[in-house]
Scaffold this active site. Sequence first.
Site, PDB file in Angstrom:
ATOM      1  N   HIS A 101      13.926   5.111  12.050  1.00 44.14           N
ATOM      2  CA  HIS A 101      13.641   5.275  10.618  1.00 44.14           C
ATOM      3  C   HIS A 101      14.445   6.465  10.098  1.00 44.14           C
ATOM      4  CE1 HIS A 101      11.188   6.103   7.022  1.00 44.14           C
ATOM      5  NE2 HIS A 101      10.615   4.915   7.178  1.00 44.14           N
ATOM      6  N   ASP A 114       0.799  -1.223   0.000  1.00 42.42           N
ATOM      7  CA  ASP A 114       0.000   0.000   0.000  1.00 42.42           C
ATOM      8  C   ASP A 114       0.831   1.273   0.000  1.00 42.42           C
ATOM      9  OD1 ASP A 114       1.148  -0.026   2.485  1.00 42.42           O
ATOM     10  OD2 ASP A 114      -0.645  -0.779   3.506  1.00 42.42           O
ATOM     11  N   ARG A 134       3.094   8.393   8.951  1.00 38.61           N
ATOM     12  CA  ARG A 134       2.876   9.808   8.629  1.00 38.61           C
ATOM     13  C   ARG A 134       1.866  10.461   9.556  1.00 38.61           C
ATOM     14  NH1 ARG A 134       5.099   9.575   3.597  1.00 38.61           N
ATOM     15  NH2 ARG A 134       5.474  11.573   2.597  1.00 38.61           N
ATOM     16  N   GLU A 183      -0.323  -8.948  -1.135  1.00 40.01           N
ATOM     17  CA  GLU A 183      -0.831  -8.389   0.143  1.00 40.01           C
ATOM     18  C   GLU A 183      -2.076  -7.534  -0.132  1.00 40.01           C
ATOM     19  OE1 GLU A 183       0.971  -5.326   2.912  1.00 40.01           O
ATOM     20  OE2 GLU A 183       1.853  -7.098   3.788  1.00 40.01           O
ATOM     21  N   GLU A 214      -2.060   5.117   3.160  1.00 41.98           N
ATOM     22  CA  GLU A 214      -2.020   3.706   2.740  1.00 41.98           C
ATOM     23  C   GLU A 214      -3.401   3.091   2.520  1.00 41.98           C
ATOM     24  OE1 GLU A 214      -0.201   5.010   5.183  1.00 41.98           O
ATOM     25  OE2 GLU A 214       1.885   4.699   4.584  1.00 41.98           O
ATOM     26  N   HIS A 250       7.119   5.151  12.363  1.00 39.80           N
ATOM     27  CA  HIS A 250       7.335   5.995  11.181  1.00 39.80           C
ATOM     28  C   HIS A 250       6.057   6.595  10.605  1.00 39.80           C
ATOM     29  CE1 HIS A 250       5.641   3.223   8.198  1.00 39.80           C
ATOM     30  NE2 HIS A 250       6.138   2.257   8.944  1.00 39.80           N
TER      31      HIS A 250
HETATM   32  C1  UD1 Z   1       6.926   4.924   3.302  1.00 40.24           C
HETATM   33  C2  UD1 Z   1       5.516   4.512   2.885  1.00 40.24           C
HETATM   34  C3  UD1 Z   1       4.819   3.757   3.996  1.00 40.24           C
HETATM   35  C4  UD1 Z   1       5.672   2.603   4.489  1.00 40.24           C
HETATM   36  C5  UD1 Z   1       7.040   3.134   4.884  1.00 40.24           C
HETATM   37  C6  UD1 Z   1       7.956   2.016   5.306  1.00 40.24           C
HETATM   38  C7  UD1 Z   1       4.210   5.971   1.401  1.00 40.24           C
HETATM   39  C8  UD1 Z   1       3.362   7.168   1.291  1.00 40.24           C
HETATM   40  N1  UD1 Z   1       4.714   5.705   2.604  1.00 40.24           N
HETATM   41  O1  UD1 Z   1       6.772   5.891   4.342  1.00 40.24           O
HETATM   42  O2  UD1 Z   1       3.589   3.242   3.512  1.00 40.24           O
HETATM   43  O3  UD1 Z   1       5.032   2.007   5.599  1.00 40.24           O
HETATM   44  O4  UD1 Z   1       7.625   3.791   3.753  1.00 40.24           O
HETATM   45  O5  UD1 Z   1       9.078   2.498   5.977  1.00 40.24           O
HETATM   46  O6  UD1 Z   1       4.443   5.305   0.423  1.00 40.24           O
HETATM   47  N2  UD1 Z   1      14.448   8.526   3.852  1.00 40.24           N
HETATM   48  C9  UD1 Z   1      15.793   8.492   3.569  1.00 40.24           C
HETATM   49  N3  UD1 Z   1      16.351   7.282   3.200  1.00 40.24           N
HETATM   50  C10 UD1 Z   1      15.636   6.150   3.136  1.00 40.24           C
HETATM   51  C11 UD1 Z   1      14.263   6.194   3.436  1.00 40.24           C
HETATM   52  C12 UD1 Z   1      13.679   7.391   3.776  1.00 40.24           C
HETATM   53  O7  UD1 Z   1      16.479   9.504   3.635  1.00 40.24           O
HETATM   54  O8  UD1 Z   1      16.210   5.106   2.817  1.00 40.24           O
HETATM   55  C13 UD1 Z   1      13.825   9.813   4.272  1.00 40.24           C
HETATM   56  C14 UD1 Z   1      13.715  10.833   3.131  1.00 40.24           C
HETATM   57  O9  UD1 Z   1      14.004  12.079   3.688  1.00 40.24           O
HETATM   58  C15 UD1 Z   1      12.233  10.770   2.784  1.00 40.24           C
HETATM   59  C16 UD1 Z   1      11.601  10.453   4.134  1.00 40.24           C
HETATM   60  O10 UD1 Z   1      12.528   9.566   4.757  1.00 40.24           O
HETATM   61  O11 UD1 Z   1      11.785  12.002   2.252  1.00 40.24           O
HETATM   62  C17 UD1 Z   1      10.241   9.798   4.076  1.00 40.24           C
HETATM   63  O12 UD1 Z   1      10.230   8.695   3.179  1.00 40.24           O
HETATM   64  P1  UD1 Z   1       8.846   8.309   2.445  1.00 40.24           P
HETATM   65  O13 UD1 Z   1       9.080   7.101   1.618  1.00 40.24           O
HETATM   66  O14 UD1 Z   1       8.292   9.510   1.769  1.00 40.24           O
HETATM   67  O15 UD1 Z   1       7.862   7.995   3.642  1.00 40.24           O
HETATM   68  P2  UD1 Z   1       7.930   6.877   4.767  1.00 40.24           P
HETATM   69  O16 UD1 Z   1       7.411   7.517   6.012  1.00 40.24           O
HETATM   70  O17 UD1 Z   1       9.244   6.211   4.760  1.00 40.24           O
HETATM   71  N1  UDP Z   2      12.964  -3.642   9.706  1.00 42.65           N
HETATM   72  C1  UDP Z   2      14.326  -3.768   9.417  1.00 42.65           C
HETATM   73  N2  UDP Z   2      15.210  -2.977  10.085  1.00 42.65           N
HETATM   74  C2  UDP Z   2      14.822  -2.059  11.020  1.00 42.65           C
HETATM   75  C3  UDP Z   2      13.428  -1.922  11.289  1.00 42.65           C
HETATM   76  C4  UDP Z   2      12.524  -2.727  10.607  1.00 42.65           C
HETATM   77  O1  UDP Z   2      14.725  -4.591   8.588  1.00 42.65           O
HETATM   78  O2  UDP Z   2      15.672  -1.370  11.599  1.00 42.65           O
HETATM   79  C5  UDP Z   2      12.005  -4.471   8.955  1.00 42.65           C
HETATM   80  C6  UDP Z   2      10.968  -5.215   9.778  1.00 42.65           C
HETATM   81  O3  UDP Z   2      11.452  -6.489  10.143  1.00 42.65           O
HETATM   82  C7  UDP Z   2       9.782  -5.301   8.843  1.00 42.65           C
HETATM   83  C8  UDP Z   2       9.904  -4.059   7.977  1.00 42.65           C
HETATM   84  O4  UDP Z   2      11.246  -3.583   8.148  1.00 42.65           O
HETATM   85  O5  UDP Z   2       9.855  -6.414   7.972  1.00 42.65           O
HETATM   86  C9  UDP Z   2       8.918  -3.023   8.413  1.00 42.65           C
HETATM   87  O6  UDP Z   2       9.197  -1.802   7.795  1.00 42.65           O
HETATM   88  P1  UDP Z   2       8.481  -0.455   8.207  1.00 42.65           P
HETATM   89  O7  UDP Z   2       8.082  -0.515   9.633  1.00 42.65           O
HETATM   90  O8  UDP Z   2       9.392   0.642   7.778  1.00 42.65           O
HETATM   91  O9  UDP Z   2       7.212  -0.420   7.252  1.00 42.65           O
HETATM   92  P2  UDP Z   2       5.720  -1.018   7.362  1.00 42.65           P
HETATM   93  O10 UDP Z   2       5.810  -2.477   7.564  1.00 42.65           O
HETATM   94  O11 UDP Z   2       5.026  -0.298   8.480  1.00 42.65           O
HETATM   95  O12 UDP Z   2       5.127  -0.649   6.045  1.00 42.65           O
END
Ligand code: UD1
Ligand code: UDP
Length: 383
Positions: A242, A96, A211, A118, A132, A209
């Site tokens: 995160h 999602d 939003r 999923e 999501e 994490h």
């Molecule tokens: C995203 C997904 C969420 C998922 C989550 C898993 C959307 C809208 N959100 O949220 O559904 O549960 O990922 O973690 O699709 N960033 C980095 N490096 C990384 C990752 C993130 O710098 O490797 C930072 C960046 O500044 C980025 C911010 O994190 O702008 C947010 O990342 P984003 O993918 O927009 O949202 P998540 O909260 O990670």
């Molecule tokens: N995870 C990981 N390293 C971490 C934290 C989480 O590998 O430091 C894994 C965790 O085991 C799970 C996935 O990341 O499989 C969950 O990711 P996240 O919570 O970012 O996203 P969501 O599942 O809420 O979409």
Amino acid sequence: MPVIMPIYGTRPEAIKMAPIIEALKRSEHFDCVVTVTGQHRAMLDQVNELFGINPDHDLNIIQPGQTLSSIMTRTIDGLSTLFETAKPDAVIVQGDTTTSTAAAISAFYQGIPVVHVEAGLRSGDLRSPFPEEANRKITSQIASLHLAPTQTSKANLLAEMVAEEDIVVTGNTVIDALLATAEKWVPFSDKRLEELAKSGRRILLVTMHRRENQGDIMRGIGRALARIAEAEPELVIVWPAHKNPAVRESVLPAVEGKPNVVVTEPLAYGEFTRLLGISYIVLTDSGGVQEEAPSLGKPVLVMRDNTERPEAVEAGAVALLGTDENRIVMEVNRLLNDSARFDAMANAVNPYGDGQAAARTIAALSQLLGLGSRVEEFAAANR
Ligand code: UD1
Ligand code: UDP
């Protein structure tokens, strides 16, 4: 040979797609072309590296402070160009995220069948999780094949008039990934965790994490963690933070410098599953962690008002707390000090999979493309 394109962009999609990619690559019937959007970067690359996946295409869309609109438009644009040359016979999207829904829309616009892994999770509240819940519903409107992890998610799809012959219950591929990873012992790259593992102290593992929790709610969660750390000096709180700066800015000020709070960078999946295995309680807003922890017999307290994963709540392994600071402090304290409650929650259940979800996915895909017949569905074992 049909060209199948798994498309993903974030850490959880990568973890849940990895078993499918492995199975596709092993199959003689498909040409697997892996595409990542790069919605995440470090956290995505960490997973691909662990599973030995080298993407064939990388849109590298990530921008600091990226907006939902930029993720959506950059993904749709980038993929529509790629589809012209790569010509996939089907794409696979997972879950999602905005990558997932944008990829589904882009493929749909070009008449490419979308396989949704999923499928069918619903919280029932369009604003939570945001965005999501909307993303999942949109993808369900345009997918050709819906791979539901559980009977509950299948029922959600049927209630929205998705045709039964287009749904297959596979179990969740996260359990395939977890079982394959948890059996391989890995050292912690952070020395503090290796020392903690040796100490035998109780660990409260925290991840967050979402939003809709960023800002005031997360500042409250930070205060709750600080209060728990002070009240329980023998406990160690471990928070693999995160990468999102918005998350860190809200929570770090309250917990920094506390002797029994360990804040780490995101852990490689092998290290995270090892940490999960030695933790006492898990406090999280994560979807994937809610699915994994019950399989390892770890009680999960979820910092959300609702969940699209009711199975483990019904089985008693997961409790929904909401996000109020006082409630979080109270419930963690209760679970730490009430062994009967702890034992009831820690009674391992595995409602989400049996490690065969990727195999069922490949079989369902074969059926979609006229190469095989209907597969037997996943049935969760009773507790
Ligand atoms: C995203 C997904 C969420 C998922 C989550 C898993 C959307 C809208 N959100 O949220 O559904 O549960 O990922 O973690 O699709 N960033 C980095 N490096 C990384 C990752 C993130 O710098 O490797 C930072 C960046 O500044 C980025 C911010 O994190 O702008 C947010 O990342 P984003 O993918 O927009 O949202 P998540 O909260 O990670
Ligand atoms: N995870 C990981 N390293 C971490 C934290 C989480 O590998 O430091 C894994 C965790 O085991 C799970 C996935 O990341 O499989 C969950 O990711 P996240 O919570 O970012 O996203 P969501 O599942 O809420 O979409």
